[in-house]
Design an enzyme around this catalytic site. Structure first.
Site, short mmCIF file in Angstrom:
data_model
loop_
_atom_site.label_atom_id
_atom_site.label_comp_id
_atom_site.label_asym_id
_atom_site.label_seq_id
_atom_site.Cartn_x
_atom_site.Cartn_y
_atom_site.Cartn_z
N ARG A 233 0.87 -1.17 0.00
CA ARG A 233 0.00 0.00 0.00
C ARG A 233 0.91 1.23 0.00
O ARG A 233 1.93 1.25 0.70
CB ARG A 233 -0.90 0.04 1.24
N GLU A 262 -4.15 7.34 -4.98
CA GLU A 262 -4.32 6.66 -6.27
C GLU A 262 -5.62 7.10 -6.91
O GLU A 262 -6.63 7.21 -6.20
CB GLU A 262 -4.30 5.14 -6.07
N HIS A 281 -1.17 0.19 -9.79
CA HIS A 281 -1.71 -0.78 -8.83
C HIS A 281 -2.24 -2.01 -9.57
O HIS A 281 -3.44 -2.32 -9.49
CB HIS A 281 -2.80 -0.14 -7.96
C1 DGY Z 1 -5.44 -6.41 -2.82
O1 DGY Z 1 -6.07 -7.43 -3.08
O2 DGY Z 1 -5.48 -5.87 -1.72
C2 DGY Z 1 -4.61 -5.84 -3.92
O3 DGY Z 1 -4.08 -4.62 -3.60
C3 DGY Z 1 -5.39 -5.77 -5.19
O4 DGY Z 1 -4.48 -5.89 -6.25
#
Ligand code: DGY
Length: 321
Positions: A233, A262, A281
């Site tokens: 993240r 984002e 992402h």
């Molecule tokens: C998640 O599943 O948390 C991922 O960030 C999605 O790609």
């Protein structure tokens, strides 16, 4: 009577059909202000991703289960859901391998300057054989530091040790015995990982404890030649500190799939740096994996509303009630 479910992300047709067999499904455009909150007031459950679900949106609702199409659940106030007796389900496992592939593509792309040099070729700059100005750095045989060795970190460690003959250092709340036994991974303190790694890879969930885990002080502890990889993240890294460190040459480069905000601001200095690989992402974003995640989340939601869900539950305390 069928349960009423709010879907706030587009679902594959077969997954939507499966949900409709078990529930009345209301589709909501989460970009429309207030629409999701209003729909939740008259629903038993919801399925979706990438949208913050605040406590206020659940006030006065009868929601019993929320199912996120992601492994991360930083869009939810988990203690608040638990207090309300709402089950929160997520989708671990099905995305582990494709997300580890994304991490490794960032490692390779940043070390071997794949994006920068591909753009250079397309721009017509390849006029003679290349020289040191186009060289990258090796990946094989180097040291990879993984901050948070859970499922995805373990899959990254496997690629690194067995595929690329890398040494693996890691931090984790508890030892990861499989990674130690099978990939030779060594658990160390964060400072030792930072100073000893050629690639530092973040694999922690975003919590209050991991917010800005990597800031100016931590970046200074890394090797000048090191590359920071983040596909967890964005807010686990202090982005302003990262920009400053890259500008000052404190570290060599970064491979980033995630950002503090984002979509990332198109004016971000990170996007102008040739030594930064930036992705939108894409962690788990393959057709196969995103389909498996949607299916898993739908099954989680149906089972949670039936009171039979026993896996993929974030707040298991609710089940015990
Ligand atoms: C998640 O599943 O948390 C991922 O960030 C999605 O790609």
């Amino acid at each position: 009577m069928k349960h009423k479910i709010v879907a706030y992300k587009a679902l594959p047709a077969d997954v939507a059909d499966y949900l409709r067999e078990h529930a009345e499904v209301v589709t909501v455009d989460a970009d429309e202000p207030g629409a999701l909150g209003a729909a939740l007031k008259n629903a038993d459950g919801a399925i979706g991703a990438s949208v913050k679900i605040t406590p206020a949106m659940l006030d006065g609702s009868r929601v019993k289960a929320l199912s996120t199409i992601s492994v991360g659940y930083d869009q939810f106030d988990v203690p608040d859901l638990t207090k309300r007796g709402i089950v929160l389900a997520h989708t671990p496992d099905v995305l582990t391998e494709s997300t580890a592939d994304t991490v490794f593509s960032l490692i390779l792309a940043s070390a071997r300057r794949v994006v920068e040099l591909a753009d250079w070729v397309k721009a017509g700059h390849w006029k003679a054989s290349i020289g040191p100005a186009q060289y990258g750095v090796d990946v094989q045989g180097k040291t990879l530091g993984i901050v948070g060795l859970g499922r995805i970190g373990g899959a990254v460690a496997r690629r690194a040790a067995l595929g690329f003959n890398m040494k693996v250092l890691y931090t984790n709340r508890s030892p990861n015995e499989t990674a130690e036994r099978e990939y030779g991974a060594r658990r160390v303190a964060l400072d030792d990982l930072l100073s000893g790694s050629d690639f530092v890879c973040l694999q922690v969930p975003l919590t209050e404890a991991t917010r800005h885990l990597i800031g100016a002080e931590q970046l200074r502890k890394m090797k000048k030649s090191a590359i920071l990889i983040n596909a967890s993240r964005g807010a686990t890294v202090d982005e302003q500190a990262l920009i400053a460190a890259l500008e000052a040459g404190t570290i060599h480069g970064a491979g980033l799939d995630v950002f503090e905000r984002e979509p990332v601001d198109s004016a971000s200095p990170l996007l102008r740096m040739p030594n930064v690989v930036a992705l939108p992402h894409i962690g788990s974003a393959t057709h196969e994996t995103r389909h498996a995640m949607a299916r898993c989340a739908a099954e989680n939601l149906v089972a949670a509303l039936a009171g039979t869900l026993d896996v993929n539950v974030v707040n298991r305390e609710v089940l015990a009630r």
